[in-house]
Motif scaffolding. Structure first.
Motif, PDB file in Angstrom:
ATOM      1  N   LEU A 276       0.833  -1.207   0.000  1.00 17.79           N
ATOM      2  CA  LEU A 276       0.000   0.000   0.000  1.00 17.79           C
ATOM      3  C   LEU A 276       0.864   1.252   0.000  1.00 17.79           C
TER       4      LEU A 276
ATOM      5  N   SER B  99       0.297   5.619   0.201  1.00 11.22           N
ATOM      6  CA  SER B  99      -0.647   6.714   0.380  1.00 11.22           C
ATOM      7  C   SER B  99      -0.544   7.716  -0.766  1.00 11.22           C
TER       8      SER B  99
ATOM      9  N   THR C  43      -3.423   8.037   7.607  1.00 11.54           N
ATOM     10  CA  THR C  43      -4.340   7.539   6.581  1.00 11.54           C
ATOM     11  C   THR C  43      -4.055   6.078   6.243  1.00 11.54           C
TER      12      THR C  43
ATOM     13  N   GLN D 116      -4.885   3.681   9.256  1.00  9.04           N
ATOM     14  CA  GLN D 116      -6.321   3.447   9.411  1.00  9.04           C
ATOM     15  C   GLN D 116      -6.859   2.515   8.337  1.00  9.04           C
ATOM     16  N   ARG D 117      -6.280   2.604   7.133  1.00  9.70           N
ATOM     17  CA  ARG D 117      -6.688   1.689   6.056  1.00  9.70           C
ATOM     18  C   ARG D 117      -6.298   0.248   6.388  1.00  9.70           C
TER      19      ARG D 117
ATOM     20  N   ASN E 158      -8.160  -0.563  10.113  1.00 12.53           N
ATOM     21  CA  ASN E 158      -9.588  -0.246  10.216  1.00 12.53           C
ATOM     22  C   ASN E 158      -9.964   0.343  11.580  1.00 12.53           C
TER      23      ASN E 158
END
Length: 295
Positions: A36, A38, A50, A53-54, A57
């Motif tokens: 991942l 950002s 960000t 939190q992805r 969750n």
């Protein structure tokens, strides 16, 4: 700059990139964790929070600055290495002056400040005591004072110099313009005097005007005018070795029977220091007369 931190056994890498999409003059921040990545954010906290939190969750938030180690002295020293100036504040009478740009000149009336000097302070004016931000700048041929209220520019005044422009502003007439700009303040003068000393790096030794300025400032008054001092730097620049013993090397450009004076050697050491060299000799001159310099 790249920083790696482990959060909940997951590696997060924050990278500082040049230019944020909304403001190219400011840096952007990207966070990566596994596969991942950002988007580019204008602050590190948003980038790492960000992505965290992805992944997990939840609503946990982080201080990106702390994660990047901006509170660590060791990292701060590395970031500030080679940075001559950073903004600072000081009191001018009852005003808190913020200085965010400094340059120098040969103008004694400007206290040797030059084009690019910038400072600001807040002050309430008029019967309504409106909070006003005064933004001051010295430019090549004139000086300016911008007045902001509620984040909007209200007035711009232009004068030949700080004293002249503040006469046109029409408030705080009990102060001189040079004092309101801050250029006469001892703390700012200390910084200006430091900048007035010519400096360069080893990769600039072949730039004649830079080296001539160093010679004129440090050595011209204290040694023979006829020596080929520039040959010393050119030869050292072209050699593979980076360390030289200063006295032995200098004797090659002076007459065979020449005797160096102590003041003269201090001037040479000062010139070398300001030319990007470092004295790596472990002993003081009282113990050993040998001085090794590294470029």
């Amino acid at each position: 700059m790249r920083t790696l931190v482990i959060l909940r056994n997951k590696q997060f890498i924050i990278t500082v990139v040049k230019g944020h999409p909304d403001c190219l003059q400011q840096p952007g921040y990207i966070c990566e964790a596994g596969d991942l990545t950002s988007a580019i954010f204008n602050n590190p906290s948003a980038a790492v929070t960000t992505l965290y939190q992805r992944l997990f969750n939840n609503n946990t938030r982080f201080s990106g600055s702390l994660i990047m180690g901006h509170d660590k002295i060791e990292i701060s020293k590395q970031l500030l290495e080679g940075v001559i100036f950073r903004p600072f504040g000081c009191f001018i009478g009852k005003f808190w002056l913020f200085v965010y740009g400094i340059d120098v000149s040969s103008d004694e009336q400007l206290y040797y400040a030059g084009s690019g000097f910038k400072s600001s302070f807040m002050y309430s004016i008029g019967q309504e005591k409106k909070r006003t931000l005064f933004v001051q700048e010295i430019k090549k041929k004139y000086s300016t004072v911008d007045m902001y209220q509620n984040f909007e520019l209200q007035f711009t005044h232009v004068g030949n110099n700080p004293n002249d422009v503040w006469q046109k502003v029409g408030v705080l007439q009990e102060y001189r313009g040079v004092d309101l700009f801050g250029i006469s303040h001892p703390q700012i003068q200390t910084f200006i005097q430091m900048l007035l000393v010519p400096r360069c790096q080893p990769e600039e030794w072949l730039i004649i005007n830079k080296m001539q300025a160093l010679w004129n400032y440090h050595l011209r008054k204290f040694t023979l005018a006829s020596i080929q001092w520039n040959e010393f730097f050119i030869k050292w620049h072209n050699e593979a070795k980076t360390v030289v013993e200063i006295t032995t090397s200098l004797k090659k450009i002076y007459p065979p029977d020449y005797t160096f004076k102590e003041r003269e050697m201090r001037a040479w050491r000062a010139m070398l220091n300001h030319a990007g060299c470092a004295n790596i000799t472990p002993y003081a001159k009282e113990i050993s007369p040998v001085s090794n310099f590294e470029n």
